[in-house]
Scaffold this motif. Structure first.
Motif, short mmCIF file in Angstrom:
data_model
loop_
_atom_site.label_atom_id
_atom_site.label_comp_id
_atom_site.label_asym_id
_atom_site.label_seq_id
_atom_site.Cartn_x
_atom_site.Cartn_y
_atom_site.Cartn_z
N THR A 15 7.46 -19.63 50.32
CA THR A 15 8.14 -19.03 49.22
C THR A 15 9.61 -18.69 50.01
OG1 THR A 15 6.32 -18.76 47.82
CG2 THR A 15 8.30 -17.55 47.24
N THR A 16 9.40 -18.07 51.09
CA THR A 16 10.29 -17.49 51.87
C THR A 16 11.32 -18.58 52.15
OG1 THR A 16 9.27 -15.43 52.47
CG2 THR A 16 11.40 -15.99 53.77
N ASN A 19 13.33 -20.04 49.29
CA ASN A 19 14.43 -18.93 49.01
C ASN A 19 15.63 -19.26 49.85
OD1 ASN A 19 15.43 -16.63 47.13
ND2 ASN A 19 15.43 -15.70 49.38
N ASN A 23 19.21 -21.17 48.05
CA ASN A 23 20.22 -20.14 48.14
C ASN A 23 21.41 -20.77 49.24
OD1 ASN A 23 20.04 -18.33 45.93
ND2 ASN A 23 17.79 -17.93 46.92
N ILE A 31 15.69 -18.38 42.84
CA ILE A 31 14.85 -17.21 42.63
C ILE A 31 13.35 -17.74 42.78
CG2 ILE A 31 13.86 -15.57 40.81
CD1 ILE A 31 16.37 -16.16 39.26
N CYS A 32 12.67 -17.19 43.78
CA CYS A 32 11.58 -17.61 44.39
C CYS A 32 10.31 -16.54 44.11
CB CYS A 32 11.51 -17.93 45.67
SG CYS A 32 12.53 -19.29 45.91
#
Length: 98
Positions: A15-16, A19, A23, A31-32
C-alpha cells in the motif's frame, strides 16, 4: 484535472508503494488504504474516479466492497490490481479510464 484513484489492499508495505506510484504522476491523486471501512468512508467524502482492489481481498469481501462502493458512487470504475511494474499499473489505469 486530477483523477482520484483509491487503492484498497491488505499489505501495508505494498500500500505504501502504491501510494508513492499513484502520487508520482501529477495528473493522479492516489489515496491508499488497507481497510474496507476506511475506503467506504473516503468514498463518502471524496469524488473517486477509479478504485483499485489489491491483493489479499477475498472473493466475498470483494463482492461486498464493490456493492458498497457502487451504492455510494454508481459511476466509479473498479478494477483488480495484483501487482506488476509501474508500466502495467499505468496501462491498467489508462484502460479503465478510457
Amino acid at each position: 484535472m486530477q483523477t482520484t484513484i483509491l487503492y484498497i489492499g491488505r499489505d501495508t508495505e505494498i500500500t505504501t508503494v502504491m501510494n508513492r506510484l499513484l502520487n508520482a504522476r501529477p495528473e493522479w491523486k492516489g489515496i491508499c488504504v488497507c481497510s474496507d471501512e476506511e475506503a467506504i468512508a473516503l468514498c463518502k467524502e471524496n469524488e473517486i474516479d477509479l478504485v483499485l482492489l489489491g491483493n489479499g481481498i477475498d472473493q466475498q469481501t470483494e463482492v461486498d466492497l464493490r456493492a458498497n462502493l457502487l451504492a455510494l458512487r454508481p459511476n466509479v470504475k473498479i478494477i483488480q490490481h495484483y501487482g506488476g511494474g509501474s508500466g502495467l499499473l499505468y496501462g491498467e489505469i489508462m484502460t479503465a479510464l478510457s
